[in-house]
Design a protein around this motif. Sequence first.
Motif, short mmCIF file in Angstrom:
data_model
loop_
_atom_site.label_atom_id
_atom_site.label_comp_id
_atom_site.label_asym_id
_atom_site.label_seq_id
_atom_site.Cartn_x
_atom_site.Cartn_y
_atom_site.Cartn_z
N MET A 14 0.83 -1.20 0.00
CA MET A 14 0.00 0.00 0.00
C MET A 14 0.87 1.25 0.00
O MET A 14 0.57 2.23 -0.67
N LYS A 63 -3.31 3.06 -3.19
CA LYS A 63 -4.51 2.27 -2.96
C LYS A 63 -5.32 2.03 -4.21
O LYS A 63 -6.41 1.49 -4.16
N ASN A 64 -4.84 2.46 -5.34
CA ASN A 64 -5.63 2.29 -6.56
C ASN A 64 -5.51 0.88 -7.12
O ASN A 64 -4.59 0.15 -6.81
N SER A 65 -6.47 0.52 -7.97
CA SER A 65 -6.39 -0.74 -8.70
C SER A 65 -5.66 -0.48 -10.01
O SER A 65 -5.83 0.57 -10.62
N PRO A 82 -4.60 -1.89 -13.94
CA PRO A 82 -4.85 -2.84 -15.02
C PRO A 82 -3.53 -3.28 -15.66
O PRO A 82 -2.50 -2.64 -15.49
N THR A 132 -4.13 -10.80 -13.59
CA THR A 132 -4.31 -9.35 -13.57
C THR A 132 -4.96 -8.78 -14.84
O THR A 132 -5.80 -7.90 -14.74
N PRO A 133 -4.62 -9.27 -16.04
CA PRO A 133 -5.30 -8.70 -17.21
C PRO A 133 -6.81 -8.89 -17.21
O PRO A 133 -7.53 -8.09 -17.83
N THR A 138 -8.74 -9.38 -14.24
CA THR A 138 -9.32 -8.69 -13.09
C THR A 138 -8.60 -7.36 -13.02
O THR A 138 -8.52 -6.65 -13.98
N LEU A 139 -8.10 -7.00 -11.92
CA LEU A 139 -7.26 -5.82 -11.74
C LEU A 139 -6.44 -6.21 -10.53
O LEU A 139 -6.70 -7.22 -9.90
N TYR A 163 -3.62 -3.48 -3.67
CA TYR A 163 -2.79 -3.98 -2.58
C TYR A 163 -3.53 -4.98 -1.69
O TYR A 163 -2.91 -5.82 -1.05
N GLY A 164 -4.87 -4.91 -1.67
CA GLY A 164 -5.60 -5.74 -0.73
C GLY A 164 -6.22 -7.00 -1.32
O GLY A 164 -6.94 -7.71 -0.64
N SER A 178 -5.83 -11.31 0.11
CA SER A 178 -6.47 -12.10 1.15
C SER A 178 -7.60 -12.96 0.58
O SER A 178 -7.81 -14.08 1.03
N MET A 179 -8.31 -12.43 -0.42
CA MET A 179 -9.40 -13.19 -1.03
C MET A 179 -8.83 -14.43 -1.73
O MET A 179 -9.37 -15.53 -1.60
N TYR A 180 -7.73 -14.23 -2.47
CA TYR A 180 -7.12 -15.37 -3.17
C TYR A 180 -6.62 -16.41 -2.17
O TYR A 180 -6.73 -17.61 -2.39
#
Lengths: 297, 388
Positions: free
Chosen positions: A111, A116-118, A120, A208-209, A211-212, A215-216, A219-221
């Motif tokens: 971060m 904090k941006n996403s 592409p 990444t291509p 989704t996006l 930094y956060g 945890s979901m993955y």
Amino acid sequence: MELSTILQYAFAGIKIGSIYAMVALGFNIIYNTTGIINLAQGEFVMLGGMFTVTLAKLMPLGLAFPIAVLAVAIVGCLFERAAIWPARRSSVITLIMITIGGSFLLKGAAMQVWGKNSFPLRPFSSEKPINILGAWVQPQVFWIIGVLAVVMILLTLFFRFTLTGKAMRACAANRAAATLSGISVDRMVLLSFALSAGIGAIAGIVITPVTLVDYGCGSMYALKGFAAAVLGGLGVSAGAVVGGLTIGLMECFGAALPFQGASSYKDGFALLILFVFLCAKPSGILGRAAISELKKF
Amino acid sequence: MKRICIGMTALVLTAMLVVTGCKKEKEEELALAPYKVGAVFAVTGPASWLGEPEKNTAEMIAKQINDAGGINGHPLELIVEDTTGEETATVNAMKKLVDKDGVCAVIGPSRSGTSMAIINIAEDKKVPLVSCAAAAAIVVPVKKWVFKVPQMDSDCVRRIYDYMKEKGWTKAAIITGTTGFGAAGRDQLIKLAKEYNMEIVADETYGPKDTDMTVQLTKIKAANAQALINWSIVPGQSTVIKNARQLGLTIPLFQSHGFGNIEYVKAAGAAAEGVLFPAGALLGPEGLPDDDPQKKLLLQYKNDYETKYSDAVSTFGGHAYDALTLVVKALKAVGDDRAKIRDHIENTTGFVGTAGVFNYSPQDHCGLDKTAFVMYTVKAGKFVPVEE
């Protein structure tokens, strides 16, 4: 339901399931050599995406890919040396707690560095979707599936046929015996972190291509990848792939169920399947009960 | 051992020196007691795209005020708490600000869900709260101590339905986030559809951390809608645009006013071209007529913000601007008594802010109507007002 719609859901499920599978593979490698679950695995995925996004601005993607994987593998090594190695005599649970701390640390550092941006990343080949029997599929999905297959094959070959691979498996089977036969367990643990960080990074780069990356997102993955590893049978490579794809497909078909608000519960469907299945067979789809009884965790 | 003792003593002495030094400096500076204003923003977490510009803006204004001598000689002490965009953290932050810091008013939170979570505290403890979140539910029905500065999500829905009606589109598909903002937007979309004779042919949702909406959009594609409306603030709204275009969905795509940050456009890339959304005039103040009451303020704020933070201005930072300015105006007029501040805000009319010209009243704690919205589209990666 029409065939094209079913196919559309299937491709969505395979796409996301392949990523869970790669994360699960990473879990398994470290689990097999150390007996711990590395909960910072999701952060390796995030770092892979982040490094590539940054590097791709300076060089062609073909070059950025391996450099990013290498960079994340080095982060994995540093993490092991700085956090796991000094505490190597602690219990498994302590080590797992350390990896949770590591996960927060890596997330926070990312971060600070990237904000904090996403971000592409452009797809590896064309961005134009391909029509397969009425379903629209992005070419990147084939990259994801292909990369998973290659990673899976290389890993199997590595663990079956190379001396280092065999040594790593020996550490998993019996640490004391491996040490006595001259294997440096320390070095194998370090290698397992490098390897699983590298695989995590690969997953991050190929996803990444479509989704996006921010930094956060790790945890979901990590959560889904862990579910995949457990469902497939903790420690079994083929199980990681089966588990990952099952969870990915369950999510997508669960979200597609024909009732109002089904998509809100898609994570619920996947985890419900996991729960029900584990009640019936606690060692996972491909895990063997006799083996899992010998393990510490 | 001896050396350690000496070292420790030296350390303690230095620390004491620093502390007393600070105190002295502070005492000299403060002629009058500071006015304490609390701020709760989602500075980190998934809604940090809202919280960060809000925090930056509030800090910038506080500095400008203090550099200019404070409020009637009282320095403004802004205490910012990070909510991480989560309800529990927001409740804790609010309690800390009210009970421990003793602030006279609170601005924020950034998100609708977190705002709803602390309304009770504001009401119970009798502290004026000026929310920076959009959901109409925050101020409808009116709560005595709660105000908000962003335009209402219901007015945003009206703006979109007006536009669709003009074009003759009557079948809408909606896809909304499951966050407070998304859920409140979904309620308004469904509620107002009847009034506008719109038919909602598909109604899908997605979670705040979802990275793929292909399934929901495939369902929507099968529903033969004439337009797709997405309602969320999370990065997911960029993914919706990308996934929709990848699936070959060509119908017009509307976003909520939560899309007013150019970063979302960058994240969606070429797929974002042609996306329509209503937002405040802050996104394109240069195009306003010279006699527009907001023009001067918008240009000034945009320039100040972009010079100071070298980052594009967003409507969210504007909400913090409006909220803090509103509180500061009250402080200037009536001092730091909580009840008096509340009464003053409620009676504020003709207040020119970044989101529009506010007219508060005992019946209306938002102060704006749908005319505060301009319809924008994305052209060549930039926000452009739609010619109507």
